[in-house]
Design an enzyme around this catalytic site. Structure first.
Site, PDB file in Angstrom:
ATOM      1  N   GLY A   1       0.988  -1.452  -0.097  1.00 42.42           N
ATOM      2  CA  GLY A   1      -0.045   0.030   0.002  1.00 42.42           C
ATOM      3  C   GLY A   1       0.865   1.141  -0.008  1.00 42.42           C
TER       4      GLY A   1
ATOM      5  N   GLY B   1       2.264   5.594   4.319  1.00 44.31           N
ATOM      6  CA  GLY B   1       1.385   6.322   5.389  1.00 44.31           C
ATOM      7  C   GLY B   1       0.096   5.605   5.356  1.00 44.31           C
TER       8      GLY B   1
ATOM      9  N   GLY C   1      -0.639   2.646   6.659  1.00 44.90           N
ATOM     10  CA  GLY C   1      -0.592   1.830   8.008  1.00 44.90           C
ATOM     11  C   GLY C   1       0.002   0.432   8.039  1.00 44.90           C
TER      12      GLY C   1
ATOM     13  N   SER D   1       6.139  -1.770  -2.152  1.00 52.75           N
ATOM     14  CA  SER D   1       6.048  -2.772  -3.073  1.00 52.75           C
ATOM     15  C   SER D   1       4.917  -2.203  -3.950  1.00 52.75           C
ATOM     16  CB  SER D   1       5.834  -4.285  -2.533  1.00 52.75           C
ATOM     17  OG  SER D   1       4.773  -4.261  -1.910  1.00 52.75           O
TER      18      SER D   1
END
Lengths: 209, 209
Positions: free
Chosen positions: A36, A39, A41, A110
């Protein structure tokens, strides 16, 4: 743990296998691959999931920037080749942990599908669980925990995912959590529920090939 | 393993530590770094030690040519820089396994002191246990399990340790086994005895910092 003496060791020329290690640990092993935006999470969620696995007595380990960037992948830059090599090595290390019977959690942006697919291809079917930590770019930018988005907007960081480089969303992730809409507890519960139904949390004899 | 539901997960923003993982496993973690000439019996001994650790219920894993050369270190050659990088990566991965609470056994010739010292420097004092698998060159060459010495003598392999490249003996290895004079059972017993007296095989509260 047994505390027998070492005098009467009898050696048989076999090696300990992945199945042996899983049986001893009492559960299967796998890669939980968190992907993702910066930031979103990922690392927070990976650590929260590990905490829950650990409390249940399972063997687990988190690979993230903290223990990879300045260690195994020290010296790699951010160009295309190094970026691919960065993810390739993480995938190879994750495979070793799976072989060792550990549930390994990786938390890296990624952003490219091809890199994630390579990591997936290294382990057996069912052992790679892609967790898409979904969060709108605006929300990640609003949080900007590390101040990276601001730098990227000012042009001080090139090739920054979401700003000046693409993020390729997973097409068929095993799990999606929406970090701007779910609490961390809800997200952890979603991952654990997946692991439970996938049969990872226990080791049953049927897994013996 | 607990099978409680996932509905009432309460998350505390902490991370699982090395000490936590060791406590759960019931023993300390360390690197057993086997070094010695090709054919000295490093991999055989590492696997035999792992077998004994596994039977005692300890978490263990062997890194050797079989799972490293064609995986993590694929693409590295045998020149000086690549040779150093090969051992550096193995040392970094070993460190991750120690952090994960696993007793990791590495079986590589690792002929240079500087490379082994680098690997030692990555982990804490007491966590790196150098096992010198000592065997006379003539005996290794007589065994020549993989036919490599013959090729090296014919000049078909350059820079072959013991023939055309040096092997730097450990100066102060934690353990020395003489594979031409001891049975494998005796060597395994020597390693286990060391681990026992070093307090690795159990986890005691005094380790909590």
């Amino acid at each position: 743990m047994a505390k027998e003496g070492v005098a009467h060791i009898v050696w048989h020329p076999t090696t300990v296998t992945k199945a042996d290690r899983q049986r001893r640990a009492g559960h299967k092993s796998c890669v939980l691959w968190f992907t993702g935006l910066s930031g979103a999470g990922k690392s927070t969620l990976a650590n929260a999931v590990e905490q829950e696995l650990h409390q249940r007595g399972l063997a687990s380990y988190v690979l993230d920037g903290d223990n990879i960037r300045h260690g195994l992948n020290k010296g790699l830059g951010f160009g295309e080749e190094d970026r691919k090599e960065n993810i390739r090595r993480i995938g190879e290390v994750a495979k070793l942990f799976v072989d060792a019977g550990v549930i390994v959690l990786t938390a890296f942006i990624s952003p490219y599908r091809s890199d994630r697919e390579l990591a997936r291809s290294l382990v057996e079917a069912g052992e790679f669980i892609e967790v898409y930590v979904k969060c709108p770019l605006e929300e990640c930018e609003r949080r900007d925990v590390k101040g990276l988005y601001e730098k990227a907007r000012r042009g001080e960081i090139g090739q920054f995912t979401g700003i000046s480089a693409p993020y390729e969303e997973p097409l068929q992730p095993e799990i999606v959590v929406e970090s701007s809409e779910q609490t961390i507890e809800e997200s952890v519960a979603a991952v654990l529920a997946y692991l439970e139904q996938a049969g990872i949390l226990t080791y049953e004899k049927k897994h013996d090939a």
